[in-house]
Write a protein that holds these residues in place. Structure first.
Motif, PDB file in Angstrom:
ATOM      1  N   VAL A  92      -4.943  -7.132  -3.185  1.00 42.91           N
ATOM      2  CA  VAL A  92      -3.673  -7.203  -2.455  1.00 42.91           C
ATOM      3  C   VAL A  92      -2.833  -5.964  -2.716  1.00 42.91           C
ATOM      4  N   LEU A  93      -2.715  -5.548  -3.982  1.00 41.04           N
ATOM      5  CA  LEU A  93      -1.906  -4.371  -4.293  1.00 41.04           C
ATOM      6  C   LEU A  93      -2.554  -3.084  -3.808  1.00 41.04           C
ATOM      7  N   SER A 128       1.158  -1.570  -4.150  1.00 36.93           N
ATOM      8  CA  SER A 128       1.342  -0.659  -5.271  1.00 36.93           C
ATOM      9  C   SER A 128       1.964   0.637  -4.751  1.00 36.93           C
ATOM     10  N   VAL A 129       2.565   1.388  -5.641  1.00 33.86           N
ATOM     11  CA  VAL A 129       3.178   2.659  -5.251  1.00 33.86           C
ATOM     12  C   VAL A 129       2.127   3.609  -4.710  1.00 33.86           C
ATOM     13  N   ALA A 169      -0.607   2.861  -3.091  1.00 35.10           N
ATOM     14  CA  ALA A 169      -1.022   2.455  -1.748  1.00 35.10           C
ATOM     15  C   ALA A 169       0.082   2.708  -0.730  1.00 35.10           C
ATOM     16  N   ALA A 170       1.353   2.552  -1.133  1.00 40.76           N
ATOM     17  CA  ALA A 170       2.469   2.716  -0.211  1.00 40.76           C
ATOM     18  C   ALA A 170       2.742   4.190   0.089  1.00 40.76           C
ATOM     19  N   ALA A 171       2.627   5.050  -0.908  1.00 39.62           N
ATOM     20  CA  ALA A 171       2.902   6.474  -0.730  1.00 39.62           C
ATOM     21  C   ALA A 171       1.753   7.275  -1.345  1.00 39.62           C
ATOM     22  N   PRO A 172       0.769   7.639  -0.538  1.00 36.90           N
ATOM     23  CA  PRO A 172      -0.374   8.388  -1.081  1.00 36.90           C
ATOM     24  C   PRO A 172       0.063   9.687  -1.745  1.00 36.90           C
ATOM     25  N   ILE A 173      -0.601  10.023  -2.823  1.00 39.75           N
ATOM     26  CA  ILE A 173      -0.251  11.216  -3.586  1.00 39.75           C
ATOM     27  C   ILE A 173      -0.828  12.458  -2.885  1.00 39.75           C
ATOM     28  N   PRO A 193       5.105  14.774  -6.729  1.00 40.25           N
ATOM     29  CA  PRO A 193       4.961  13.957  -7.952  1.00 40.25           C
ATOM     30  C   PRO A 193       5.019  12.472  -7.621  1.00 40.25           C
ATOM     31  N   CYS A 194       4.363  11.669  -8.436  1.00 38.49           N
ATOM     32  CA  CYS A 194       4.341  10.232  -8.216  1.00 38.49           C
ATOM     33  C   CYS A 194       5.375   9.546  -9.071  1.00 38.49           C
TER      34      CYS A 194
END
Length: 65
Positions: free
Chosen positions: A21-22, A52-53, A55-59, A64-65
Motif C-alpha cells: 500500500v505504501l 510513502s514519501v 512513492a509520492a515524490a520520486p527522487i 533532496p528527500c
C-alpha cells in the motif's frame, strides 16, 4: 483455478500488505451526512492519500528527500 483465486487462498502478512500500500499509494474517501427529518444539517467529505514519501515524490538526482 484462476490467478485471483490463487491469491485469495494464500495468507498475506500485514507487513507485506502495508509495504504494498505504501509503495503504490491508496486513496481513501468517504462522505458523512447528518440529517433530521430529511433536512441535511451537516455534510462532511473526507479524502485522504496514504503513500510513502518516496512513492509520492520520486527522487531526482539533485532534489533532496
Amino acid at each position: 483455478m484462476s490467478g485471483r483465486e490463487a491469491l485469495e487462498s494464500q495468507p498475506i502478512a500485514l507487513v507485506d500488505l502495508l509495504d504494498r500500500v505504501l509503495g503504490t499509494g491508496v486513496v481513501v474517501s468517504g462522505d458523512l451526512v447528518l440529517s433530521i427529518a430529511d433536512v441535511d444539517l451537516v455534510y462532511v467529505s473526507l479524502r485522504a492519500l496514504l503513500a510513502s514519501v518516496r512513492a509520492a515524490a520520486p527522487i531526482h538526482g539533485d532534489t533532496p528527500c
